[in-house]
Write a protein that holds these residues in place. Structure first.
Motif, mmCIF file in Angstrom:
data_model
loop_
_atom_site.group_PDB
_atom_site.id
_atom_site.type_symbol
_atom_site.label_atom_id
_atom_site.label_comp_id
_atom_site.label_asym_id
_atom_site.label_seq_id
_atom_site.Cartn_x
_atom_site.Cartn_y
_atom_site.Cartn_z
ATOM 1 N N TRP A 120 0.741 -1.295 -0.095
ATOM 2 C CA TRP A 120 0.089 0.062 0.219
ATOM 3 C C TRP A 120 0.873 1.217 -0.011
ATOM 4 C CZ3 TRP A 120 -4.605 1.020 -1.644
ATOM 5 C CH2 TRP A 120 -5.379 0.200 -1.775
ATOM 6 N N ILE A 121 2.026 0.975 0.535
ATOM 7 C CA ILE A 121 2.827 2.277 0.488
ATOM 8 C C ILE A 121 3.346 2.572 -0.988
ATOM 9 C CG2 ILE A 121 5.238 3.047 1.005
ATOM 10 C CD1 ILE A 121 4.735 1.703 3.714
ATOM 11 N N ASP A 122 3.551 1.247 -1.753
ATOM 12 C CA ASP A 122 3.903 1.509 -3.173
ATOM 13 C C ASP A 122 2.551 2.206 -3.721
ATOM 14 O OD1 ASP A 122 6.300 0.517 -3.173
ATOM 15 O OD2 ASP A 122 5.669 -1.577 -3.650
ATOM 16 N N THR A 123 1.376 1.583 -3.404
ATOM 17 C CA THR A 123 0.387 2.157 -4.405
ATOM 18 C C THR A 123 -0.103 3.423 -4.151
ATOM 19 O OG1 THR A 123 -0.688 -0.082 -4.103
ATOM 20 C CG2 THR A 123 -2.200 1.679 -4.718
ATOM 21 N N LEU A 124 0.068 3.977 -2.857
ATOM 22 C CA LEU A 124 -0.185 5.360 -2.447
ATOM 23 C C LEU A 124 1.123 6.360 -2.994
ATOM 24 C CD1 LEU A 124 -2.213 7.155 -0.998
ATOM 25 C CD2 LEU A 124 -3.070 4.814 -0.935
#
Ligand SMILES: [Zn+2]
Length: 252
Positions: A120-124
């Motif tokens: 989710w860090i990647d996605t955001l």
């Protein structure tokens, strides 16, 4: 004494307030956009209540404003299934964004079950970077709601990944009820967009906007406005980069 205090705040507001004032003075409809702004909120209604007046002001000045809703508020309507609530709250957010003149993006996490992990860090990070922001707004991380904390923590990690190339502004929501321990560094005069903000927040009819706005946020705006000597203001904690963190503490 009151005026001296206000003058001091105005002079020391080297962040958003001063930044906005100088940009608004020079912007005109024929100019190219001065930049892009991203706001990351936990649920539909959070960006609107935390910094809706500032976002509306930036949009009016020509900035491209994007609101990323981490969740679609699935758990936010009693008696409705997640899919029913998400559909209602998505439409409310679309209506609110039209009033603020922001582009809505729904990141796809689930209300009440937000996740902070590497994926989710990647996605955001990718969502934020794709907007090429010159400033990012998000929740103050010390907040009673875990989804607000998740939104803040993901935005903070995205900011580190960007090499801290834009200022990060934390906003407050329902101070004393949700946001805690918040000492502002920057204020934005929203007197001219306060009504627009209220209208955007009132798009969230499923969330009892009269309770959120008229009882809580209207008082916050009045109180924060006193720091600038204006009718209404929103307050922020600004983090820029390591070299500026202690500027305010050092003698000139
Ligand atoms: Zn929320």
């Amino acid at each position: 004494m009151a005026n001296k205090r206000r003058d001091f705040v105005k002079q020391s507001a080297t962040g958003l307030g001063a930044f906005l004032m100088s940009n608004l003075a020079h912007s005109s409809p024929s100019n190219a956009s001065p930049g892009n702004v991203v706001c990351v909120g936990g649920h539909p209604d959070d960006p609107e209540s935390g910094c809706g007046g500032t976002l509306a002001l930036l949009a009016r000045a020509g900035y491209n404003v994007t609101i990323i809703y981490l969740t679609t508020g699935e758990a936010g309507i009693q008696g409705k299934s997640h899919s029913e609530a998400a559909a209602i709250r998505k439409q409310e957010a679309l209506n609110a964004c039209k009033i603020i003149k922001a582009k809505p993006v729904f990141a796809g996490q689930i209300d009440g079950a937000t996740i902070v992990n590497n994926e989710w860090i990647d996605t955001l990070s990718k969502l934020i970077e794709s907007e090429k922001p010159s400033m990012v707004f998000t929740h103050w991380p010390i907040d009673s709601h875990r989804d607000h904390q998740a939104a803040a923590n993901l935005a903070i990690q995205a900011w580190f990944r960007s090499n801290q190339k834009y200022p990060l502004y934390f906003f407050e929501v329902s101070y004393g009820i949700q946001t805690t321990g918040f000492t502002p560094t920057d204020f934005c005069d929203i007197s001219s967009t306060q009504a627009q903000k209220r209208e955007a927040l009132f798009c969230h009819t499923s969330q009892d906007p009269a309770d959120i706005y008229d009882i809580v946020h209207a008082d916050m705006e009045k109180f924060r406005g006193r720091a600038l000597g204006v009718k209404a203001a929103e307050a922020f904690v600004r983090i820029q980069d390591n070299s500026t963190l202690f500027n305010g503490l050092l003698p000139k």
